[in-house]
Design a protein around this motif. Structure first.
Motif, PDB file in Angstrom:
ATOM      1  N   GLU A 363       2.389   9.825  -3.973  1.00  0.00           N
ATOM      2  CA  GLU A 363       3.734   9.860  -4.567  1.00  0.00           C
ATOM      3  C   GLU A 363       4.740   9.364  -3.522  1.00  0.00           C
ATOM      4  N   VAL A 364       5.453   8.276  -3.835  1.00  0.00           N
ATOM      5  CA  VAL A 364       6.367   7.700  -2.843  1.00  0.00           C
ATOM      6  C   VAL A 364       7.804   8.151  -3.023  1.00  0.00           C
ATOM      7  N   ASP A 365       8.138   8.796  -4.142  1.00  0.00           N
ATOM      8  CA  ASP A 365       9.496   9.317  -4.285  1.00  0.00           C
ATOM      9  C   ASP A 365       9.784  10.311  -3.157  1.00  0.00           C
ATOM     10  N   HIS A 366      11.041  10.379  -2.755  1.00  0.00           N
ATOM     11  CA  HIS A 366      11.556  11.261  -1.695  1.00  0.00           C
ATOM     12  C   HIS A 366      11.265  10.737  -0.297  1.00  0.00           C
ATOM     13  N   MET A 367      10.427   9.704  -0.151  1.00  0.00           N
ATOM     14  CA  MET A 367      10.251   9.110   1.178  1.00  0.00           C
ATOM     15  C   MET A 367      11.482   8.291   1.549  1.00  0.00           C
ATOM     16  N   SER A 368      11.834   8.299   2.828  1.00  0.00           N
ATOM     17  CA  SER A 368      12.883   7.405   3.297  1.00  0.00           C
ATOM     18  C   SER A 368      12.460   5.959   3.074  1.00  0.00           C
ATOM     19  N   ALA A 369      13.430   5.050   3.119  1.00  0.00           N
ATOM     20  CA  ALA A 369      13.118   3.633   2.934  1.00  0.00           C
ATOM     21  C   ALA A 369      12.075   3.170   3.950  1.00  0.00           C
ATOM     22  N   LYS A 370      12.229   3.594   5.195  1.00  0.00           N
ATOM     23  CA  LYS A 370      11.270   3.193   6.226  1.00  0.00           C
ATOM     24  C   LYS A 370       9.888   3.781   5.962  1.00  0.00           C
ATOM     25  N   ALA A 371       9.835   5.031   5.510  1.00  0.00           N
ATOM     26  CA  ALA A 371       8.546   5.669   5.245  1.00  0.00           C
ATOM     27  C   ALA A 371       7.859   5.028   4.042  1.00  0.00           C
ATOM     28  N   ALA A 372       8.625   4.758   2.988  1.00  0.00           N
ATOM     29  CA  ALA A 372       8.041   4.133   1.793  1.00  0.00           C
ATOM     30  C   ALA A 372       7.525   2.740   2.116  1.00  0.00           C
ATOM     31  N   ASP A 373       8.274   1.994   2.921  1.00  0.00           N
ATOM     32  CA  ASP A 373       7.870   0.644   3.285  1.00  0.00           C
ATOM     33  C   ASP A 373       6.537   0.670   4.033  1.00  0.00           C
ATOM     34  N   ARG A 374       6.415   1.568   4.994  1.00  0.00           N
ATOM     35  CA  ARG A 374       5.172   1.647   5.778  1.00  0.00           C
ATOM     36  C   ARG A 374       4.014   2.144   4.906  1.00  0.00           C
ATOM     37  N   THR A 375       4.283   3.094   4.030  1.00  0.00           N
ATOM     38  CA  THR A 375       3.238   3.593   3.135  1.00  0.00           C
ATOM     39  C   THR A 375       2.708   2.475   2.256  1.00  0.00           C
ATOM     40  N   LEU A 376       3.596   1.667   1.708  1.00  0.00           N
ATOM     41  CA  LEU A 376       3.160   0.553   0.862  1.00  0.00           C
ATOM     42  C   LEU A 376       2.408  -0.496   1.677  1.00  0.00           C
ATOM     43  N   ASP A 377       2.791  -0.688   2.936  1.00  0.00           N
ATOM     44  CA  ASP A 377       2.016  -1.587   3.807  1.00  0.00           C
ATOM     45  C   ASP A 377       0.561  -1.123   3.887  1.00  0.00           C
ATOM     46  N   ILE A 378       0.369   0.171   4.094  1.00  0.00           N
ATOM     47  CA  ILE A 378      -0.983   0.724   4.231  1.00  0.00           C
ATOM     48  C   ILE A 378      -1.762   0.560   2.928  1.00  0.00           C
ATOM     49  N   LEU A 379      -1.114   0.864   1.802  1.00  0.00           N
ATOM     50  CA  LEU A 379      -1.781   0.756   0.502  1.00  0.00           C
ATOM     51  C   LEU A 379      -2.122  -0.699   0.181  1.00  0.00           C
ATOM     52  N   GLU A 380      -1.213  -1.598   0.519  1.00  0.00           N
ATOM     53  CA  GLU A 380      -1.456  -3.026   0.246  1.00  0.00           C
ATOM     54  C   GLU A 380      -2.612  -3.565   1.079  1.00  0.00           C
ATOM     55  N   ALA A 381      -2.707  -3.130   2.322  1.00  0.00           N
ATOM     56  CA  ALA A 381      -3.798  -3.612   3.186  1.00  0.00           C
ATOM     57  C   ALA A 381      -5.162  -3.205   2.632  1.00  0.00           C
ATOM     58  N   ALA A 382      -5.200  -2.069   1.929  1.00  0.00           N
ATOM     59  CA  ALA A 382      -6.459  -1.577   1.363  1.00  0.00           C
ATOM     60  C   ALA A 382      -6.597  -1.920  -0.114  1.00  0.00           C
ATOM     61  N   LEU A 383      -5.598  -2.620  -0.689  1.00  0.00           N
ATOM     62  CA  LEU A 383      -5.584  -2.908  -2.133  1.00  0.00           C
ATOM     63  C   LEU A 383      -5.768  -1.627  -2.939  1.00  0.00           C
ATOM     64  N   TYR A 384      -5.045  -0.582  -2.544  1.00  0.00           N
ATOM     65  CA  TYR A 384      -5.204   0.749  -3.133  1.00  0.00           C
ATOM     66  C   TYR A 384      -4.183   0.938  -4.243  1.00  0.00           C
ATOM     67  N   PRO A 385      -4.621   1.125  -5.499  1.00  0.00           N
ATOM     68  CA  PRO A 385      -3.685   1.180  -6.628  1.00  0.00           C
ATOM     69  C   PRO A 385      -3.076   2.552  -6.886  1.00  0.00           C
ATOM     70  N   GLY A 386      -3.541   3.580  -6.188  1.00  0.00           N
ATOM     71  CA  GLY A 386      -3.122   4.944  -6.498  1.00  0.00           C
ATOM     72  C   GLY A 386      -1.768   5.291  -5.936  1.00  0.00           C
ATOM     73  N   VAL A 387      -0.705   4.786  -6.560  1.00  0.00           N
ATOM     74  CA  VAL A 387       0.657   5.048  -6.100  1.00  0.00           C
ATOM     75  C   VAL A 387       1.578   5.127  -7.301  1.00  0.00           C
ATOM     76  N   ILE A 388       2.540   6.062  -7.240  1.00  0.00           N
ATOM     77  CA  ILE A 388       3.459   6.247  -8.356  1.00  0.00           C
ATOM     78  C   ILE A 388       4.839   6.623  -7.842  1.00  0.00           C
ATOM     79  N   SER A 389       5.864   6.108  -8.526  1.00  0.00           N
ATOM     80  CA  SER A 389       7.231   6.608  -8.402  1.00  0.00           C
ATOM     81  C   SER A 389       7.511   7.305  -9.727  1.00  0.00           C
TER      82      SER A 389
END
Length: 535
Positions: A363-389
């Motif tokens: 769940e990426v809601d409530h993350m700061s902009a910097k935290a959400a950006d880095r989290t999505l970097d990690i998910l994108e590198a693994a092609l991981y679809p399990g993410v929701i706002s």
């Protein structure tokens, strides 16, 4: 004194309960939803609600329960400190009216003169009979977030439960199992109820195809696994996170936040704005020893603006930056755009990767902009679809990245017009190569306002009406006890009025949005299944 109350006092308690039971149902509850034979499910999803938050925050802040084995009279009681005329309900008054002073009729069942209401934050909004009305109208998934906030628990003076967040999460998971068993008992025995807790996408799909409500467990805690900070020092380890995530899996949790409301050892948060932000910022200071720290955003994404900003904050910005580096913070902020200086920490990255390793939804809601950006970097590198706002608490800049991963976005339970506008914006950002479905995050019992009554009375919702999601279901005005609610004048006063709200949205925006909402459950299940099968 109202006639209804006089009659109730004159009647014996058992007889009054029997007579009033007839008021609990509406025409929509006369028939059980049909099973869906096809593999693809149809129905709408609430991706963010809190059925058991009455056990959070010390257990005395929120009034009423979604169920009680002794019946609705016991479940829908006001808080003891709201007795007489509600004058001592200072938290209710503050969150509802902006002042600690006020009053309300504390009587709940069967009169419900003042609550539940769309703008009442501390009274139960999701009794099981109200949730049942939404299920019968076409809801097929409810993501119930087990919620905890140690700092708010410690601030509120009345308590009957611990402030330990993980103990509260365990208690709420137990209450969810008890609610499932209670509804089973009303429905003929174990496994026969319409309310089914699920642990994986296949189980959820099977439940929905049998015409029932699939209930997914999530966690929204401010300090998961004890991961708070004190003066910048983390109070948890990687081993604490690993043990905690393993326990969450055993409890049946499938979706989880990394941070919520206050900065913790895992990530910085997306600020609240306005007067609410000032209060939450004070909580951040009490919990961590530091006020929120701000820098001017360098990219398109940003966090909410903290007020007041500019003025003295602009003139002292260099000094404030140096003080912050030394661990001294003051609630003085420069002109926006504002971004939290804290992103995803090393421990936060470990938790995100731990969620991925366990095939859980991030769940990426409530993350700061910097935290959400880095989290999505990690998910994108693994092609991981399990993410929701799930309830409109991340910057829209990140929505295309969520969609491209195969994740999902659902909108907060705003007024019909605002919800429609946000749906249009979000749909325009989707990945056109993927099927699109939409949903809402009502945040019921989450101390936020529910959808209000319409600002004007043009083209009101007319009763009775057919559910736009399942036209075989006809609904009249919601009734409980001696109270009848009308969306046009009451808004979504309780969860039972969600079908009315969706019908109003359909009448205003047409079939396209209803089609997207009807595909919401299937979109979530597809994302969840892909999450489970990602290497």
């Amino acid at each position: 004194m109202p006639l209804g109350r006089l009659l109730l006092r004159a009647a014996s308690a058992p007889l009054a309960l029997v007579l009033l039971t007839s008021f609990l149902t509406s025409p929509a509850q006369a028939a059980t939803p049909r099973e869906t034979p096809s593999a693809e499910v149809r129905g709408y999803i609430d991706a963010h609600t809190h059925l058991m938050s009455y056990e959070a925050f010390g257990g005395s802040l929120m009034c009423g329960k979604p169920f009680d084995p002794r019946g609705i009279r016991e479940a829908l009681r006001d808080c003891p400190d709201h007795a007489a005329n509600g004058a001592f309900a200072w938290w209710e008054n503050f969150t509802r009216h902006g002042t600690p002073f006020g009053n309300h009729d504390p009587a709940g069942w069967p009169m419900f003169e003042d609550w539940p209401a769309w703008d009442s934050r501390t009274h139960q909004q999701a009794h099981h009979t109200w949730l049942e009305r939404s299920w019968r109208a076409g809801q097929r998934i409810l993501v119930n977030h087990l919620v905890a906030n140690r700092q708010l628990c410690e601030i509120y003076p009345l308590k009957r439960d611990t402030c330990d967040e993980m103990a509260v999460i365990r208690l709420q998971a137990q209450r969810m199992r008890e609610m499932e068993a209670y509804i089973d008992g009303l429905s003929g025995g174990p496994g026969k109820g319409w309310f089914r807790l699920v642990r994986n996408s296949a189980e959820a799909r099977s439940v929905i195809q049998r015409g029932k409500l699939a209930v997914v467990l999530g966690v929204e805690a401010s300090e998961p696994f004890g991961c708070r900070t004190i003066a910048g020092a983390a109070q948890c380890t990687r081993e604490d996170i690993d043990r905690g995530l393993d326990e969450m899996q055993r409890l049946g949790v499938s979706s989880m936040y990394v941070c919520h409301k206050f900065d913790n050892a895992l990530c910085g948060v997306r600020f609240d704005g306005g007067t609410t932000g000032a209060f939450v910022n004070t909580g951040n200071f009490l919990g961590t020893g530091r006020f929120w720290q701000v820098e001017k955003c360098t990219g398109q994404a940003r966090d909410h603006t903290i007020t007041p900003a500019g003025g003295l904050g602009d003139s002292l910005k260099d000094l404030l930056r140096l003080l912050g580096q030394a661990g001294v913070t003051l609630p003085l902020y420069p002109s926006p755009p504002h971004c939290n200086v804290h992103g995803l920490s090393d421990l936060g990255e470990h938790m995100v990767r731990g969620l991925m390793a366990r095939h859980m939804i991030v769940e990426v809601d409530h993350m700061s902009a910097k935290a959400a950006d880095r989290t999505l970097d990690i998910l994108e590198a693994a092609l991981y679809p399990g993410v929701i706002s799930s309830h409109s608490w991340t910057d829209e800049t990140y929505l295309p990245r969520i969609y491209r991963l195969g994740g999902m976005v659902t909108g907060y339970g705003h007024s019909a017009d605002q919800f429609i506008a946000e749906w249009k914006r979000n749909k325009a950002l989707r990945d056109p190569a993927r099927p699109f479905g939409y949903g809402y995050g009502l945040d019921a019992n989450g101390m936020g306002a529910l959808p209000p009554p319409r600002a004007n009375n043009t083209a009101p919702l007319r009763y009775p009406f057919k559910s736009p999601v399942d036209p075989t279901v006809t609904l009249d005005r919601q009734q409980t006890g001696l109270r009848t609610w009308d969306l046009n004048t009451d808004g979504v006063a309780n969860y039972g009025l969600v079908p009315d709200w969706l019908a109003d949205i359909h009448n205003r925006a047409g079939q396209e949005i209803t089609t997207d909402l009807t595909r919401g459950a299937e979109t979530y299940l597809t994302m969840w299944h892909q999450t489970e099968t990602t290497p």
